[in-house]
Design a protein around this motif. Sequence first.
Motif, PDB file in Angstrom:
ATOM      1  N   SER A   1      22.090  61.457  13.596  1.00 20.61           N
ATOM      2  CA  SER A   1      21.697  62.731  14.195  1.00 20.61           C
ATOM      3  C   SER A   1      22.325  62.886  15.571  1.00 20.61           C
ATOM      4  N   SER A   2      22.644  64.110  15.911  1.00 29.95           N
ATOM      5  CA  SER A   2      23.197  64.399  17.239  1.00 29.95           C
ATOM      6  C   SER A   2      22.090  64.746  18.233  1.00 29.95           C
ATOM      7  N   SER A   3      20.829  64.653  17.794  1.00 32.52           N
ATOM      8  CA  SER A   3      19.712  65.041  18.647  1.00 32.52           C
ATOM      9  C   SER A   3      18.659  63.939  18.706  1.00 32.52           C
ATOM     10  N   ASP A   4      17.907  63.912  19.808  1.00 34.43           N
ATOM     11  CA  ASP A   4      16.780  62.998  19.925  1.00 34.43           C
ATOM     12  C   ASP A   4      15.565  63.492  19.157  1.00 34.43           C
ATOM     13  N   SER A   5      15.474  64.779  18.921  1.00 37.99           N
ATOM     14  CA  SER A   5      14.326  65.368  18.234  1.00 37.99           C
ATOM     15  C   SER A   5      14.556  65.406  16.728  1.00 37.99           C
ATOM     16  N   GLY A   6      13.454  65.490  15.999  1.00 43.27           N
ATOM     17  CA  GLY A   6      13.548  65.652  14.554  1.00 43.27           C
ATOM     18  C   GLY A   6      13.716  67.115  14.188  1.00 43.27           C
ATOM     19  N   TYR A   7      14.011  67.349  12.906  1.00 44.58           N
ATOM     20  CA  TYR A   7      14.274  68.719  12.484  1.00 44.58           C
ATOM     21  C   TYR A   7      13.752  68.965  11.084  1.00 44.58           C
ATOM     22  N   GLY A   8      13.230  70.191  10.870  1.00 43.57           N
ATOM     23  CA  GLY A   8      12.762  70.616   9.564  1.00 43.57           C
ATOM     24  C   GLY A   8      13.566  71.800   9.084  1.00 43.57           C
ATOM     25  N   TYR A   9      12.865  72.842   8.652  1.00 46.58           N
ATOM     26  CA  TYR A   9      13.545  74.066   8.226  1.00 46.58           C
ATOM     27  C   TYR A   9      13.590  75.041   9.408  1.00 46.58           C
TER      28      TYR A   9
ATOM     29  N   PRO B   1      30.443  65.189   5.078  1.00 47.20           N
ATOM     30  CA  PRO B   1      29.712  65.519   3.842  1.00 47.20           C
ATOM     31  C   PRO B   1      28.355  66.162   4.171  1.00 47.20           C
ATOM     32  N   PRO B   2      27.982  67.225   3.461  1.00 45.87           N
ATOM     33  CA  PRO B   2      26.699  67.877   3.727  1.00 45.87           C
ATOM     34  C   PRO B   2      25.519  66.981   3.351  1.00 45.87           C
ATOM     35  N   GLY B   3      24.406  67.178   4.051  1.00 46.87           N
ATOM     36  CA  GLY B   3      23.183  66.463   3.742  1.00 46.87           C
ATOM     37  C   GLY B   3      23.145  65.030   4.209  1.00 46.87           C
ATOM     38  N   THR B   4      24.043  64.649   5.129  1.00 52.21           N
ATOM     39  CA  THR B   4      24.106  63.247   5.561  1.00 52.21           C
ATOM     40  C   THR B   4      23.923  63.071   7.063  1.00 52.21           C
ATOM     41  N   TYR B   5      24.105  64.131   7.821  1.00 53.78           N
ATOM     42  CA  TYR B   5      24.085  64.021   9.280  1.00 53.78           C
ATOM     43  C   TYR B   5      23.499  65.294   9.863  1.00 53.78           C
ATOM     44  N   HIS B   6      22.554  65.140  10.802  1.00 55.66           N
ATOM     45  CA  HIS B   6      21.971  66.308  11.446  1.00 55.66           C
ATOM     46  C   HIS B   6      22.818  66.700  12.645  1.00 55.66           C
TER      47      HIS B   6
ATOM     48  N   ALA C   1      14.156  63.243   5.565  1.00 59.90           N
ATOM     49  CA  ALA C   1      15.293  62.348   5.319  1.00 59.90           C
ATOM     50  C   ALA C   1      15.602  61.593   6.609  1.00 59.90           C
ATOM     51  N   PRO C   2      16.211  60.415   6.514  1.00 58.09           N
ATOM     52  CA  PRO C   2      16.473  59.612   7.717  1.00 58.09           C
ATOM     53  C   PRO C   2      17.236  60.340   8.807  1.00 58.09           C
ATOM     54  N   HIS C   3      18.203  61.172   8.423  1.00 53.06           N
ATOM     55  CA  HIS C   3      19.015  61.832   9.450  1.00 53.06           C
ATOM     56  C   HIS C   3      18.256  62.949  10.173  1.00 53.06           C
ATOM     57  N   LEU C   4      17.048  63.271   9.710  1.00 52.71           N
ATOM     58  CA  LEU C   4      16.264  64.341  10.326  1.00 52.71           C
ATOM     59  C   LEU C   4      15.130  63.828  11.192  1.00 52.71           C
ATOM     60  N   LEU C   5      14.932  62.511  11.234  1.00 53.26           N
ATOM     61  CA  LEU C   5      13.823  61.934  11.969  1.00 53.26           C
ATOM     62  C   LEU C   5      14.081  61.942  13.473  1.00 53.26           C
ATOM     63  N   PRO C   6      13.022  62.147  14.273  1.00 51.91           N
ATOM     64  CA  PRO C   6      13.194  62.075  15.729  1.00 51.91           C
ATOM     65  C   PRO C   6      13.440  60.649  16.183  1.00 51.91           C
ATOM     66  N   GLY C   7      14.156  60.506  17.281  1.00 49.00           N
ATOM     67  CA  GLY C   7      14.425  59.173  17.821  1.00 49.00           C
ATOM     68  C   GLY C   7      15.749  59.126  18.544  1.00 49.00           C
ATOM     69  N   ALA C   8      15.747  58.512  19.717  1.00 52.28           N
ATOM     70  CA  ALA C   8      16.960  58.472  20.539  1.00 52.28           C
ATOM     71  C   ALA C   8      18.052  57.618  19.914  1.00 52.28           C
TER      72      ALA C   8
ATOM     73  N   PRO D   1       9.435  67.180  18.162  1.00 55.03           N
ATOM     74  CA  PRO D   1       9.788  66.343  19.317  1.00 55.03           C
ATOM     75  C   PRO D   1       9.440  64.880  19.097  1.00 55.03           C
ATOM     76  N   GLN D   2      10.083  64.016  19.880  1.00 50.56           N
ATOM     77  CA  GLN D   2       9.758  62.597  19.824  1.00 50.56           C
ATOM     78  C   GLN D   2       8.292  62.392  20.185  1.00 50.56           C
ATOM     79  N   GLY D   3       7.652  61.449  19.479  1.00 49.45           N
ATOM     80  CA  GLY D   3       6.265  61.123  19.772  1.00 49.45           C
ATOM     81  C   GLY D   3       5.271  62.139  19.268  1.00 49.45           C
ATOM     82  N   ALA D   4       5.715  63.085  18.432  1.00 53.64           N
ATOM     83  CA  ALA D   4       4.810  64.131  17.954  1.00 53.64           C
ATOM     84  C   ALA D   4       3.809  63.566  16.956  1.00 53.64           C
ATOM     85  N   ALA D   5       2.580  64.044  17.051  1.00 54.12           N
ATOM     86  CA  ALA D   5       1.575  63.780  16.022  1.00 54.12           C
ATOM     87  C   ALA D   5       1.711  64.903  14.985  1.00 54.12           C
ATOM     88  N   ASP D   6       1.277  66.103  15.358  1.00 51.61           N
ATOM     89  CA  ASP D   6       1.491  67.261  14.482  1.00 51.61           C
ATOM     90  C   ASP D   6       2.180  68.408  15.216  1.00 51.61           C
TER      91      ASP D   6
END
Length: 411
Positions: free
Chosen positions: A338-346, A226-231, A326-333, A351-356
């Motif tokens: 998500s299929s990635s350790d990094s977060g994603y936007g548009y 389903p779209p919008g549920t998994y990165h 959204a939760p599926h877009l957040l960074p974290g191992a 990256p993990q541990g990012a401030a800005d």
Amino acid sequence: MQHQTEKMPKMVTIKTVFLFVLVSVIVFASLYSSNLIRLYTAVTLYDEDKITENFLTLYQNFNANQIPASTQPFLFPEKLAQLPQTFPFDDQSINVQTFIEQSGTTGLLVIKDGNIVYEDYLRGNAQDRQHISWSMGKSFLSALFGIAIEEGYVKSIEQEVTEYVPELKGTGYDGVRIKDVLQMSSGVGFNEDYGDFYSDINRFSRAIAFGTSLDEFVASMKRARPPGTYHHYVSIDTQVLGMVLTRALDVSLTDYLQEKIWQPLGMEYPAYWLKDDYNMELALGGLNVTLRDYGKFGWLYANYGNYQGTQLVPIQWVLDSVTPDAPHLLPGADNPFSSSDSGYGYQWWIPQGAADEFAAQGIYHQYIYIDPDQKLVIVKTSANHLYNDKSYQWGAKHYALFRAIEQHFRD
């Protein structure tokens, strides 16, 4: 005499067949020489002895649109300094220059407070040579999308892609929001393993070599979840965004990029955008750009879309582009969605541990790393034939390097 007469028709027949085959080969080669060159390049693209030159000359072997340099080019002032000698990683101290060489670096640029503080070219790269963006180009497309929304060509990212591209009805993209595609959460199945000869992404590369319509390839995609549920990072999603934009704008992506970013941003050199035989750009990563001009685009985003007092990309779009919402877009191992350790936007990575911090990122170690509060941009182009060897922990080491460089120039 009779014996010789009997042999002559056979000799004539063999000669005729040979001439026919020879002429056929010549005709085939002349008609399809460009396809053969493209196919050979695609098949040998990542070979150790060819990868570097391939990454610097792809636009010469494939179809490409030229984006002229700005008529008013901007040059960064230079305050050159040295990089740190080492950077920490997993309780180790890694030599910076050794890592730069080991990771196949072709260019490294550091911009701090609007000045070039470090610049180096390796493996035949040079200041005026265009290097393939791979997926760094996705972030350029994101900028164009934000501009198109601001100008009213696209009404909302809540719309479904088929409102602009009706030929995708009945495909894996039927019923998918533009926003889900922007966030690599379309739900479409796609194998992006560059080490697998039969993967979807490598089939896509060969399709380009054969001149196949990119639009037709997109239309062959099927739904996996389903779209919008998994990165799930799916490069073909960006190709869909390109299709939406070309329908909404009624001009090419090349022309829109030239008008809205290349010219006003003062790009110093021309760029090239790969395209298919039907004049559709390789939206998912076909830009070929010089190191400094990649840096200029990074500097634009380090200033939230503002360049010398002019807002080229809407500030809210920039902020939304680098904010996982959204939760599926957040960074974290340990993110199960998500299929990635990094977060994603548009079309931007967080990256993990990012401030800005955030980054445009492409295969084989292409990076535009941006730290806005430090007014820092790092651009790294590479051609590493060992890219698929995960034992090197390439991604984590690159971010460790970038953060060490940021800290070095902060001090």
